[in-house]
Design an enzyme around this catalytic site. Sequence first.
Site, PDB file in Angstrom:
ATOM      1  N   ASP A  72       0.816  -1.221   0.000  1.00 35.95           N
ATOM      2  CA  ASP A  72       0.000   0.000   0.000  1.00 35.95           C
ATOM      3  C   ASP A  72       0.844   1.262   0.000  1.00 35.95           C
ATOM      4  OD1 ASP A  72       0.931  -0.401   2.598  1.00 35.95           O
ATOM      5  OD2 ASP A  72      -1.010  -1.002   3.372  1.00 35.95           O
ATOM      6  N   ASP A 141      -7.735  -3.885  14.421  1.00 33.58           N
ATOM      7  CA  ASP A 141      -9.094  -4.241  13.997  1.00 33.58           C
ATOM      8  C   ASP A 141      -9.082  -5.346  12.943  1.00 33.58           C
ATOM      9  OD1 ASP A 141      -8.131  -2.901  11.793  1.00 33.58           O
ATOM     10  OD2 ASP A 141      -9.693  -1.352  11.751  1.00 33.58           O
ATOM     11  N   HIS A 143      -7.459  -5.501  10.077  1.00 34.20           N
ATOM     12  CA  HIS A 143      -7.322  -5.178   8.653  1.00 34.20           C
ATOM     13  C   HIS A 143      -5.924  -5.540   8.172  1.00 34.20           C
ATOM     14  CE1 HIS A 143      -5.623  -1.203  10.107  1.00 34.20           C
ATOM     15  NE2 HIS A 143      -4.802  -1.432   9.082  1.00 34.20           N
ATOM     16  N   GLU A 148      -9.878  -2.274   5.181  1.00 26.79           N
ATOM     17  CA  GLU A 148     -10.520  -1.983   6.455  1.00 26.79           C
ATOM     18  C   GLU A 148     -11.710  -2.911   6.696  1.00 26.79           C
ATOM     19  OE1 GLU A 148      -8.753   0.086   8.072  1.00 26.79           O
ATOM     20  OE2 GLU A 148      -8.723   2.116   7.288  1.00 26.79           O
TER      21      GLU A 148
END
Length: 259
Positions: A72, A141, A143, A148
């Site tokens: 990314d 979380d 991801h 996400e």
Amino acid sequence: MRLVILENYDLASEWAAKYIRNRIVQFKPSADRYFTLGLPTGSTPYGCYQKLIEYHRSGDISFKYVKTFNMDEYVGLPRAHPESYHSYMWNNFFKHIDIDPANAHILDGNAENLEAECQAFEQKITEAGGIQLFVGGIGPDGHIAFNEPGSSLVSRTRVKTLAKDTIVANARFFDNDLSRVPTMALTVGVGTVMDAKEVMILITGAHKAFALYKAIEEGVNHMWTVSAFQQHPHTIFVCDEDATLELRVKTVKYFKDAV
């Protein structure tokens, strides 16, 4: 699926680096047969990169015939910005090894056409013969890359708006000033990583413990995108003891006995 539990972050980083080194060496890359490696950024893989640099300097591994594809990059952040993932990779890894800069692929968050940039990235992976080993980290979380919670589990490389939790978590890299944190990124998709022949996910620290629990002890769930890799035929989760705090005792015992 395999879970490798090491005592601490340093040992987990060393194990992961040795695994990458061994995979590349066993592959015997050459000018007409490159090893393709997917790579993450962030604090978790830093120790692994430092170990790989050590192995390179000692002559144990060469990256001359390795092509890398990063997960990314932020949208709109100058490439030379100290917090860009381009800067991270060059400062912490690439400039210390013998990789050809032309073979280190990082998404361009300042491309004139971001959609075209994402499509071109997928095409480059295809032209390279696919990814042999994709290494990833996760957020608290669950991801992976910037996929996400709620992201499609068959997603491809694309433009992604970042969740508020991610922006808040990343503020520490921008003097805790939320207004300076990019709100969009380019990211490989879950499907992009799933296409790799092998996936290794690094999970360390107590703050990632619930995400590891969701990743391996519950079912596949797009709200915890890392859970998708339960379904990959060759996934290795590498973690430290702190990351196992939410796992059942019998789960930890099973994987420790299986090593």
